[in-house]
Design a protein around this motif. Sequence first.
Motif, PDB file in Angstrom:
ATOM      1  N   LEU A 213       0.834  -1.210   0.000  1.00  0.00           N
ATOM      2  CA  LEU A 213       0.000   0.000   0.000  1.00  0.00           C
ATOM      3  C   LEU A 213       0.867   1.259   0.000  1.00  0.00           C
ATOM      4  CD1 LEU A 213      -2.300  -1.244   2.890  1.00  0.00           C
ATOM      5  CD2 LEU A 213      -3.036  -0.972   0.502  1.00  0.00           C
ATOM      6  N   GLY A 214       0.293   2.347  -0.478  1.00  0.00           N
ATOM      7  CA  GLY A 214       0.963   3.648  -0.397  1.00  0.00           C
ATOM      8  C   GLY A 214      -0.084   4.744  -0.361  1.00  0.00           C
ATOM      9  N   THR A 215       0.229   5.865   0.253  1.00  0.00           N
ATOM     10  CA  THR A 215      -0.741   6.967   0.324  1.00  0.00           C
ATOM     11  C   THR A 215      -0.039   8.301   0.121  1.00  0.00           C
ATOM     12  OG1 THR A 215      -0.476   7.191   2.722  1.00  0.00           O
ATOM     13  CG2 THR A 215      -2.270   5.777   1.958  1.00  0.00           C
ATOM     14  N   ALA A 216      -0.833   9.306  -0.188  1.00  0.00           N
ATOM     15  CA  ALA A 216      -0.298  10.673  -0.310  1.00  0.00           C
ATOM     16  C   ALA A 216      -1.386  11.656   0.076  1.00  0.00           C
ATOM     17  CB  ALA A 216       0.161  10.931  -1.739  1.00  0.00           C
ATOM     18  N   LEU A 217      -0.995  12.665   0.853  1.00  0.00           N
ATOM     19  CA  LEU A 217      -1.911  13.752   1.210  1.00  0.00           C
ATOM     20  C   LEU A 217      -1.220  15.078   0.902  1.00  0.00           C
ATOM     21  CD1 LEU A 217      -3.171  12.464   4.699  1.00  0.00           C
ATOM     22  CD2 LEU A 217      -4.560  12.685   2.617  1.00  0.00           C
ATOM     23  N   PRO A 218      -1.965  16.076   0.451  1.00  0.00           N
ATOM     24  CA  PRO A 218      -1.351  17.387   0.230  1.00  0.00           C
ATOM     25  C   PRO A 218      -0.855  17.962   1.566  1.00  0.00           C
ATOM     26  CG  PRO A 218      -3.615  17.321  -0.611  1.00  0.00           C
ATOM     27  CD  PRO A 218      -3.394  16.066   0.181  1.00  0.00           C
ATOM     28  N   GLU A 219       0.090  18.885   1.483  1.00  0.00           N
ATOM     29  CA  GLU A 219       0.660  19.449   2.724  1.00  0.00           C
ATOM     30  C   GLU A 219      -0.301  20.396   3.431  1.00  0.00           C
ATOM     31  OE1 GLU A 219       4.478  21.246   2.264  1.00  0.00           O
ATOM     32  OE2 GLU A 219       5.342  19.383   1.495  1.00  0.00           O
ATOM     33  N   ARG A 220      -1.109  21.118   2.660  1.00  0.00           N
ATOM     34  CA  ARG A 220      -1.924  22.180   3.275  1.00  0.00           C
ATOM     35  C   ARG A 220      -3.070  21.604   4.111  1.00  0.00           C
ATOM     36  NH1 ARG A 220      -5.983  26.165   0.284  1.00  0.00           N
ATOM     37  NH2 ARG A 220      -6.806  27.142   2.157  1.00  0.00           N
ATOM     38  N   VAL A 221      -3.086  21.984   5.376  1.00  0.00           N
ATOM     39  CA  VAL A 221      -4.144  21.549   6.296  1.00  0.00           C
ATOM     40  C   VAL A 221      -5.194  22.654   6.377  1.00  0.00           C
ATOM     41  CG1 VAL A 221      -4.680  20.913   8.680  1.00  0.00           C
ATOM     42  CG2 VAL A 221      -2.504  20.203   7.661  1.00  0.00           C
ATOM     43  N   VAL A 222      -6.461  22.275   6.205  1.00  0.00           N
ATOM     44  CA  VAL A 222      -7.560  23.225   6.415  1.00  0.00           C
ATOM     45  C   VAL A 222      -8.343  22.723   7.633  1.00  0.00           C
ATOM     46  CG1 VAL A 222      -9.656  24.251   5.474  1.00  0.00           C
ATOM     47  CG2 VAL A 222      -7.689  23.849   3.975  1.00  0.00           C
ATOM     48  N   SER A 223      -8.260  23.472   8.720  1.00  0.00           N
ATOM     49  CA  SER A 223      -8.928  23.058   9.966  1.00  0.00           C
ATOM     50  C   SER A 223     -10.372  23.557   9.975  1.00  0.00           C
ATOM     51  CB  SER A 223      -8.180  23.631  11.165  1.00  0.00           C
ATOM     52  OG  SER A 223      -8.357  25.041  11.182  1.00  0.00           O
ATOM     53  N   ASN A 224     -11.134  23.035  10.933  1.00  0.00           N
ATOM     54  CA  ASN A 224     -12.502  23.541  11.082  1.00  0.00           C
ATOM     55  C   ASN A 224     -12.497  25.016  11.463  1.00  0.00           C
ATOM     56  OD1 ASN A 224     -13.404  20.998  10.488  1.00  0.00           O
ATOM     57  ND2 ASN A 224     -13.843  20.418  12.625  1.00  0.00           N
ATOM     58  N   LYS A 225     -11.472  25.423  12.218  1.00  0.00           N
ATOM     59  CA  LYS A 225     -11.342  26.846  12.585  1.00  0.00           C
ATOM     60  C   LYS A 225     -11.170  27.684  11.316  1.00  0.00           C
ATOM     61  CE  LYS A 225     -11.598  26.895  17.080  1.00  0.00           C
ATOM     62  NZ  LYS A 225     -12.879  27.366  17.579  1.00  0.00           N
ATOM     63  N   ASP A 226     -10.377  27.166  10.365  1.00  0.00           N
ATOM     64  CA  ASP A 226     -10.202  27.892   9.088  1.00  0.00           C
ATOM     65  C   ASP A 226     -11.555  28.056   8.398  1.00  0.00           C
ATOM     66  OD1 ASP A 226      -7.425  28.039   9.387  1.00  0.00           O
ATOM     67  OD2 ASP A 226      -7.127  26.080   8.423  1.00  0.00           O
ATOM     68  N   LEU A 227     -12.373  26.986   8.438  1.00  0.00           N
ATOM     69  CA  LEU A 227     -13.687  27.057   7.776  1.00  0.00           C
ATOM     70  C   LEU A 227     -14.614  28.048   8.470  1.00  0.00           C
ATOM     71  CD1 LEU A 227     -14.334  23.310   6.858  1.00  0.00           C
ATOM     72  CD2 LEU A 227     -13.661  25.164   5.339  1.00  0.00           C
ATOM     73  N   GLU A 228     -14.428  28.204   9.784  1.00  0.00           N
ATOM     74  CA  GLU A 228     -15.245  29.197  10.511  1.00  0.00           C
ATOM     75  C   GLU A 228     -15.038  30.603   9.945  1.00  0.00           C
ATOM     76  OE1 GLU A 228     -14.373  29.036  14.684  1.00  0.00           O
ATOM     77  OE2 GLU A 228     -15.285  27.054  14.953  1.00  0.00           O
ATOM     78  N   GLU A 229     -13.846  30.820   9.365  1.00  0.00           N
ATOM     79  CA  GLU A 229     -13.549  32.133   8.768  1.00  0.00           C
ATOM     80  C   GLU A 229     -14.208  32.287   7.396  1.00  0.00           C
ATOM     81  OE1 GLU A 229     -11.386  34.317  10.416  1.00  0.00           O
ATOM     82  OE2 GLU A 229     -11.477  32.803  12.016  1.00  0.00           O
ATOM     83  N   MET A 230     -14.610  31.157   6.812  1.00  0.00           N
ATOM     84  CA  MET A 230     -15.096  31.176   5.423  1.00  0.00           C
ATOM     85  C   MET A 230     -16.614  31.070   5.301  1.00  0.00           C
ATOM     86  SD  MET A 230     -12.068  28.607   4.236  1.00  0.00           S
ATOM     87  CE  MET A 230     -12.647  28.215   2.611  1.00  0.00           C
ATOM     88  N   VAL A 231     -17.240  30.279   6.187  1.00  0.00           N
ATOM     89  CA  VAL A 231     -18.698  30.100   6.147  1.00  0.00           C
ATOM     90  C   VAL A 231     -19.250  30.122   7.574  1.00  0.00           C
ATOM     91  CG1 VAL A 231     -18.829  28.783   3.976  1.00  0.00           C
ATOM     92  CG2 VAL A 231     -18.436  27.564   6.121  1.00  0.00           C
ATOM     93  N   ASN A 232     -20.566  30.208   7.672  1.00  0.00           N
ATOM     94  CA  ASN A 232     -21.218  30.264   8.976  1.00  0.00           C
ATOM     95  C   ASN A 232     -21.317  28.855   9.565  1.00  0.00           C
ATOM     96  OD1 ASN A 232     -22.719  30.871  11.212  1.00  0.00           O
ATOM     97  ND2 ASN A 232     -24.626  31.268  10.086  1.00  0.00           N
TER      98      ASN A 232
END
Length: 314
Positions: free
Chosen positions: A14-33
């Motif tokens: 098996l192998g996996t890959a994830l992008p480096e940029r983390v978007v937290s729920n706190k980040d989303l609080e800044e974007m939507v209600n």
Amino acid sequence: MSSSAKSGARMLSLGTALPERVVSNKDLEEMVNTSHDWIVERSGIHERRVGGSTAGLAADAGKIAIERGGIDPSSIDLLILATTSPDRQVPATASTVQELLGLHCGAMDLNAACSGFVYGLIAAHGFIQMGHNRILVIGSETLSRITDWTDRSTCILFADGAGAAVVERTEGRGDLHGWHVDSNGALEEALFCDFDGKIQMNGHAIFKNAVLAMENAAQKSLSMANLTPDDIDLVVPHQANVRIVEASCKRLGIPYEKTSMVIHRTGNTSSASIPLALEDAWAEGRVSKGDNILLVGFGAGMTSAAAVITWDGV
Ligand code: ACO
């Protein structure tokens, strides 16, 4: 439709890959209600990864699976890329991945939404029955490109990532003991994305049907494998929502503790989610040779797929 499995193939690595940029729920609080607490309570997601291309993530995951398997890339006969977010309409993103990995083999995309990796795994066993020796199966998504980041009902869920598996011919019957694939096109409007559009979703319709589809696919594959829920050591479900997984486990009579869950850190990565969760369990030492593993997913379409395998990999 299902039929009896005589695969003669095993999942090697098996192998996996994830992008480096983390978007937290706190980040989303800044974007939507929305709020961190609401997202965690309703979905189980704390953060997700965003960025990259579907081909780039797929190639990164595929390279790791090839290296861990200790195999020569030139021995791969076919690349199956499960994706619902290809980089281009034409050509298949699989061809880009093939070039990135330097493979000389057939390459195709497979779109069965979030069930895609399990569809691909089952197809790989079939191709091996027909004569191929090694197949690279990858689930890779950049759902962030088709997510409406102003829509709080969807942007909290979807994310990017990739997971890959090398499947190869083996002596004897192989690791696949039961499988099931399904689709219910009548539910198309519950989740769709038009060309140049963004994902539109009816969360309630998906939730209700997902639980039923997971249960049905899992039961059919268990029955083909002549196994009961008690025989399953590990469940690797599609990571769409913790509550969907909890409800499905309850209906199947499998303790939730037997699941591998990564949704808290990955969000919903569609066809990448099952290999991401399988690799996580493997990396945590939760997978041993001979373990019975139930892979089960559902997705837009409304597709579902399940496979019962006995771990025989590295
Ligand atoms: N933050 C705060 N409040 C919100 C948010 C948000 N992000 N989104 C919706 N709400 C509000 C709604 O407007 C509603 O408010 P109201 O009561 O005033 O009308 C309230 O929260 C409750 O909304 P519900 O939709 O009932 O919330 P629910 O508990 O159903 O959770 C969710 C929503 C998480 C989307 C859930 O329905 C779900 O997970 N469905 C399945 C989605 C899924 O799995 N999709 C992908 C499957 S296929 C694939 O993976 C590609």
